[in-house]
Design a protein around this motif. Structure first.
Motif, PDB file in Angstrom:
ATOM      1  N   MET A 109       0.817  -1.252   0.178  1.00  0.00           N
ATOM      2  CA  MET A 109       0.125   0.067   0.114  1.00  0.00           C
ATOM      3  C   MET A 109       0.771   1.264  -0.008  1.00  0.00           C
ATOM      4  N   ASN A 110       0.929   2.031  -1.091  1.00  0.00           N
ATOM      5  CA  ASN A 110       1.646   3.289  -1.229  1.00  0.00           C
ATOM      6  C   ASN A 110       0.480   4.515  -1.187  1.00  0.00           C
ATOM      7  N   SER A 111       1.086   5.647  -1.151  1.00  0.00           N
ATOM      8  CA  SER A 111       0.438   6.808  -1.133  1.00  0.00           C
ATOM      9  C   SER A 111      -0.768   6.907  -0.297  1.00  0.00           C
ATOM     10  N   LEU A 112      -0.692   6.443   1.015  1.00  0.00           N
ATOM     11  CA  LEU A 112      -1.738   6.321   1.855  1.00  0.00           C
ATOM     12  C   LEU A 112      -2.441   7.223   2.330  1.00  0.00           C
ATOM     13  N   ASN A 113      -3.683   7.617   2.537  1.00  0.00           N
ATOM     14  CA  ASN A 113      -4.389   8.756   2.923  1.00  0.00           C
ATOM     15  C   ASN A 113      -5.267   8.135   4.251  1.00  0.00           C
ATOM     16  N   THR A 114      -5.867   9.200   4.847  1.00  0.00           N
ATOM     17  CA  THR A 114      -6.787   8.903   6.065  1.00  0.00           C
ATOM     18  C   THR A 114      -7.911   8.061   5.661  1.00  0.00           C
ATOM     19  N   GLU A 115      -8.324   8.140   4.604  1.00  0.00           N
ATOM     20  CA  GLU A 115      -9.650   7.188   4.172  1.00  0.00           C
ATOM     21  C   GLU A 115      -9.195   5.823   3.935  1.00  0.00           C
ATOM     22  N   ASP A 116      -7.932   5.341   4.213  1.00  0.00           N
ATOM     23  CA  ASP A 116      -7.375   4.089   4.177  1.00  0.00           C
ATOM     24  C   ASP A 116      -7.408   3.539   5.601  1.00  0.00           C
TER      25      ASP A 116
END
Length: 120
Positions: A79-86
């Motif tokens: 998982m790359n470029s993770l954001n808070t929605e993840d």
């Protein structure tokens, strides 16, 4: 009883990366990753068949990569470029049929989940 065991839980900042692993039995066919937020329905993330063919949910395309090591009976999710929605609980799942699917109802065997938290 089919046993699946996820690992790789962690907390990262937005933009960071994590890799999840799932150890499973030899005789399963297609496998997948799913995720669920508290009070929400479980959603499909990605699926891979024994030949390496993959499908992804639109929300993770280009950021997540599913892969498997058939010799080690292990499933991965990079998982790359993770954001808070993840930020969700992530589950691996397996089925005894060949076709890929990211519909939770198509899977009979599940791990207990591993938490991913992304902070801003």
């Amino acid at each position: 009883q089919v046993l699946l065991a996820e690992s790789g839980a962690g907390s990262v900042q937005s933009g960071g990366s994590l890799r999840l692993s799932c150890a499973g039995p030899k005789y399963t066919r297609s496998m997948g990753w799913f995720r669920q937020a508290p009070g929400k329905e479980r959603e499909g993330v990605a699926s891979i068949d024994p030949y390496g063919s993959t499908i992804y949910a639109d929300s993770v395309k280009g950021r997540f990569t599913i892969s498997r090591d058939n010799a080690q009976n292990t499933l991965y999710l990079q998982m790359n470029s993770l954001n808070t929605e993840d930020t969700k609980m992530y589950y691996c799942a397996a089925r005894l049929t060949w076709r890929n699917s990211i519909s939770p109802g198509d899977y009979a065997y599940w791990g207990r989940g591993t938490q991913v938290t992304v902070s801003s």
